[in-house]
Design a protein around this motif. Sequence first.
Motif, short mmCIF file in Angstrom:
data_model
loop_
_atom_site.label_atom_id
_atom_site.label_comp_id
_atom_site.label_asym_id
_atom_site.label_seq_id
_atom_site.Cartn_x
_atom_site.Cartn_y
_atom_site.Cartn_z
N VAL A 75 0.70 6.67 3.43
CA VAL A 75 -0.77 7.26 3.92
C VAL A 75 -1.70 7.34 2.73
O VAL A 75 -1.33 8.30 2.09
CB VAL A 75 -0.44 8.62 4.72
CG1 VAL A 75 -1.96 9.05 5.44
CG2 VAL A 75 0.56 8.23 5.88
N LEU A 76 -2.74 7.01 2.56
CA LEU A 76 -3.65 7.21 1.53
C LEU A 76 -4.56 8.24 1.71
O LEU A 76 -4.92 8.58 2.91
CB LEU A 76 -4.57 5.89 1.48
CG LEU A 76 -3.92 4.43 1.04
CD1 LEU A 76 -4.90 3.22 1.08
CD2 LEU A 76 -3.16 4.61 -0.28
N GLY A 77 -4.70 9.01 0.92
CA GLY A 77 -5.35 10.32 0.79
C GLY A 77 -6.89 10.06 -0.24
O GLY A 77 -7.09 8.95 -0.13
N PRO A 78 -7.40 11.33 -0.23
CA PRO A 78 -8.82 10.97 -0.90
C PRO A 78 -8.64 10.98 -2.32
O PRO A 78 -7.76 10.97 -3.07
CB PRO A 78 -9.36 12.64 -0.84
CG PRO A 78 -8.08 13.47 -0.73
CD PRO A 78 -7.03 12.85 -0.16
N LYS A 115 -11.48 0.83 -6.36
CA LYS A 115 -12.51 2.13 -6.55
C LYS A 115 -12.04 3.23 -7.29
O LYS A 115 -12.66 3.91 -7.46
CB LYS A 115 -12.86 2.57 -4.97
CG LYS A 115 -13.34 1.64 -4.15
CD LYS A 115 -13.79 2.27 -2.64
CE LYS A 115 -14.31 1.26 -1.64
NZ LYS A 115 -14.66 1.90 -0.45
N GLY A 116 -10.79 3.26 -7.75
CA GLY A 116 -10.31 4.04 -8.63
C GLY A 116 -8.92 4.91 -8.46
O GLY A 116 -8.18 4.28 -7.34
N GLU A 117 -8.66 6.08 -8.72
CA GLU A 117 -7.13 6.63 -8.46
C GLU A 117 -7.48 7.72 -7.12
O GLU A 117 -8.64 8.18 -7.04
CB GLU A 117 -6.98 7.40 -9.65
CG GLU A 117 -5.43 7.82 -9.66
CD GLU A 117 -5.07 8.50 -10.84
OE1 GLU A 117 -3.66 8.64 -11.35
OE2 GLU A 117 -5.74 8.66 -11.91
N ARG A 118 -6.40 7.54 -6.47
CA ARG A 118 -6.21 8.53 -5.18
C ARG A 118 -5.17 9.05 -4.94
O ARG A 118 -4.05 8.62 -5.68
CB ARG A 118 -7.02 7.67 -4.25
CG ARG A 118 -5.90 6.58 -3.69
CD ARG A 118 -6.73 5.67 -2.86
NE ARG A 118 -7.39 6.31 -1.42
CZ ARG A 118 -7.87 5.73 -0.57
NH1 ARG A 118 -7.97 4.50 -0.68
NH2 ARG A 118 -8.21 6.43 0.65
N PHE A 119 -4.94 9.78 -4.17
CA PHE A 119 -3.59 10.49 -3.92
C PHE A 119 -3.17 9.63 -2.57
O PHE A 119 -3.71 9.33 -1.97
CB PHE A 119 -3.76 12.04 -3.13
CG PHE A 119 -3.96 13.02 -4.64
CD1 PHE A 119 -2.67 13.55 -5.07
CD2 PHE A 119 -5.15 13.34 -5.06
CE1 PHE A 119 -3.03 14.43 -6.08
CE2 PHE A 119 -5.41 14.15 -6.15
CZ PHE A 119 -4.32 14.61 -6.65
N VAL A 120 -2.00 9.83 -2.49
CA VAL A 120 -0.99 8.77 -1.58
C VAL A 120 0.29 9.67 -1.01
O VAL A 120 1.02 10.47 -1.97
CB VAL A 120 -0.83 7.70 -1.84
CG1 VAL A 120 0.18 7.35 -3.10
CG2 VAL A 120 -0.07 6.42 -0.89
N HIS A 121 0.58 9.71 0.23
CA HIS A 121 1.71 10.32 0.69
C HIS A 121 2.64 9.42 1.09
O HIS A 121 2.65 8.52 1.79
CB HIS A 121 1.40 11.24 1.73
CG HIS A 121 2.70 11.99 2.28
ND1 HIS A 121 3.05 11.68 3.85
CD2 HIS A 121 3.76 12.57 1.84
CE1 HIS A 121 4.30 12.22 4.00
NE2 HIS A 121 4.67 12.83 2.62
N ARG A 122 3.98 9.13 0.25
CA ARG A 122 4.95 8.41 0.79
C ARG A 122 6.07 8.81 1.15
O ARG A 122 6.51 10.07 0.55
CB ARG A 122 5.37 7.44 -0.63
CG ARG A 122 4.03 6.46 -1.10
CD ARG A 122 4.57 5.65 -2.28
NE ARG A 122 3.62 4.65 -2.65
CZ ARG A 122 2.72 4.85 -3.82
NH1 ARG A 122 2.95 5.78 -4.50
NH2 ARG A 122 1.96 3.85 -4.17
N ALA A 123 6.61 8.31 2.21
CA ALA A 123 7.96 9.12 2.83
C ALA A 123 8.95 8.00 3.33
O ALA A 123 8.34 6.99 3.68
CB ALA A 123 7.23 9.89 3.99
N THR A 124 10.00 8.28 3.39
CA THR A 124 11.04 7.42 3.71
C THR A 124 11.92 8.41 4.97
O THR A 124 12.14 9.55 4.60
CB THR A 124 11.92 6.94 2.85
OG1 THR A 124 11.35 6.38 1.80
CG2 THR A 124 12.95 6.16 3.39
N LYS A 125 12.16 7.81 6.08
CA LYS A 125 13.00 8.51 6.95
C LYS A 125 13.99 7.37 7.50
O LYS A 125 13.82 6.17 7.69
CB LYS A 125 12.06 8.99 8.14
CG LYS A 125 11.43 8.06 8.82
CD LYS A 125 10.49 8.72 10.10
CE LYS A 125 9.78 7.76 10.95
NZ LYS A 125 9.03 8.40 12.09
N PRO A 126 15.22 8.00 8.16
CA PRO A 126 16.29 7.09 8.56
C PRO A 126 15.82 6.44 9.78
O PRO A 126 14.87 6.78 10.49
CB PRO A 126 17.36 7.97 9.08
CG PRO A 126 16.92 9.53 8.30
CD PRO A 126 15.55 9.53 8.17
#
Length: 727
Positions: A75-78, A115-126
């Motif tokens: 999920v891409l953040g700001p 557009k530049g650098e941004r925060f991202v949330h990466r997750a892994t679930k079973p």
Amino acid sequence: MSTTQPLLIELGTEELPVKALPGLAQAFFDGVLDGLHKRGIGFDREGAKPLYTPRRLAVRLNGVTTEQPEQKSEVLGPYLNIALDADGQPTKALQGFAQKAGIDWSELERTSDAKGERFVHRATKPGADTASLLPEIVREALAAMPIPKPMRWGDHGYGFARPVHWLVLLLGTEVVPADLLGVRSDRMSRGHRFMHDKPVWFSAPEDYVESLRSASVLVDADERRERIVREVTAAAQQAGGQARIDEGILEEVNGLTEWPVAIACGFEREFLAVPQEALIATMEANQKFFPVLDAQGQLTERFIGIANIQSRNEAEVRKGYERVIRPRFADAKFFFDEDLKQGLESMGEGLKTVTYQAKLGSVADKVARVAALAEAIAPAAGVEPAQAKRAALLSKNDLQSRMVNEFPELQGIAGRYYAQAANESAEVAAAIDEAYMPRFAGDAIAPSKLGQVLAIAERLDTLAGGFAAGLKPTGNKDPFSLRRNALGLARTLIEGQLEVDFTRMLHRASESAAFQAPLRQLAEVERKSANALKSSDLQTSGETSGEMLAVLNGENIQSFVLERLRNYYADQSVPGQQFDAVEALVNSLDTLTLYDFDRRLKAIAEFAKLPEAEALAAANKRIRNILKKVDGDVPTTIDPARFVESAERELAEVVDAAIADTDPLLAQRDYVAVLGRLARLRPQVDAFFTHVMVNVDDLAVRNNRLALLKRLSDRLGSVAAIEHLSI
């Protein structure tokens, strides 16, 4: 670690609609596989196919993974300029994003894009267990099935093609719990409605086909079909003939049975006096029986019925099948006998009172127009005009017969029998039937020249009348089947190898139809026809208006037919550029024969294979562009004394030689040879454009070169506008 298990899904219902059954089964099968694929669940597709009978839809897969793979999400953040303040501390935007992800902002990763650098949330679930996902997969597959009017039963809010009675859902040896369409999943199915009244219990998906076979149900449609063909063929051979197995009827019977059994039956020989097409139509369309023919393809008094049961008293089943067709056969015989008493010619009197189309008069009016067209077309086909006229005048009389009133599909066929009974010539009788050919897509054209003449005349009038009455197809609407008639007309002319002046006959047919319709309606049609004529152009004279409409509609119909031909050839993998090349040329000609069009197209296909083709096509395109820019008329006089460069002199010489060689070939319409000869001009054409400038200051030299190029281009374009082959 994920393992694989076989999967079985069976939905049991009331008898499903037979014609829709194969499509429903395929849609259910595809929906289940699509649901597995979307969720990343692996499965073994080998040998898998839709399984179905009238009372069930099923999917069986040899192996399905028992759980999803790990589910990764991103999920891409700001962006950083929004996520962090001047001191590098998180803004509310970043804190909100982290809170939504359920972690501290410092645990977020970073990524970059344009557009530049941004925060991202990466997750892994079973991954989830497949068993937990199967109910929703089946639900989605059912919802996506093409059921235009779902049936509802009881007081439930859901619906399906037919009421649902049971659901089998097994993954390996375990039942997958699910509640769908009012039933709960189980491992219990049902066998044949009459031959196995006990539940069928499946210990595992592998048992499915064999367990149902033991319960007198052949769930594999291919196996059922093969059994039907095998039993029908054997029964017909025992009866001393061969079965007529229509693919459509075979598919319907396959969808009506779970345990098909062939029953050999018969009827009274006296019914064979009736046209066999009527008897066959009754057996096939009404009762789904298989007629038995003799070695000459003639109907015998035998037929094969298919029972959905292995009866202990087969004789009673046979009696029932024989009893059900006897009244319809008796009706057919009565209609035929009464029609013979009336006679084919006298039937024609009734056509005067039958409206063909409100703007185009009666069926008798149409017959008169078709007869005049057939008489005019006949010489080009080597047919006696009087014979063509006679056949045309009788061609619609059977529409007033009792037989055709009962069996509309026998139009023309009944007329052939009545013509034979009236001692008309064999050629005329056959042509009355053949006038309707081709009857459907893929059907052959009329085999005889007289039949071809009638088929052409009939379709010419139908097209001309449809356009005159303003019935040109729009979108999916084609009330007069003009598209089908246009293709049937074109195929007959081409496959019949008929040198009919298509343009002239179109104008003649259009003129006849135009004068049939009321003038006020013609004027309205004229105004609406592609702005080809302004309303101010319409004259007060009905004759002038009709003539104008005839010319206009003739041109429109020709374009309409050529557009149908474009699709016809596209289905044969003919490139659009090759079709364009021929169409561009024939549109500039005063006359057009579609057989000639076909020969030119085939010649272009051969020319396009030559290594010289692309260069000559490009050269002719270049020449055409040069000639278009000439002010006034393009010069046509060539003076050899004005040649300056050896390349133009050599080109002139080889062009003269090529023209001399191809003149007789064009007269013989040997277009392949023409283009093959012209391909040899490539070296001189290449040399000309390498060493010669056309638009020089010396006007006399320039005009001489333009005249040479025109002479070359005219011959290069004598078979087709080959410049269309140049990309």
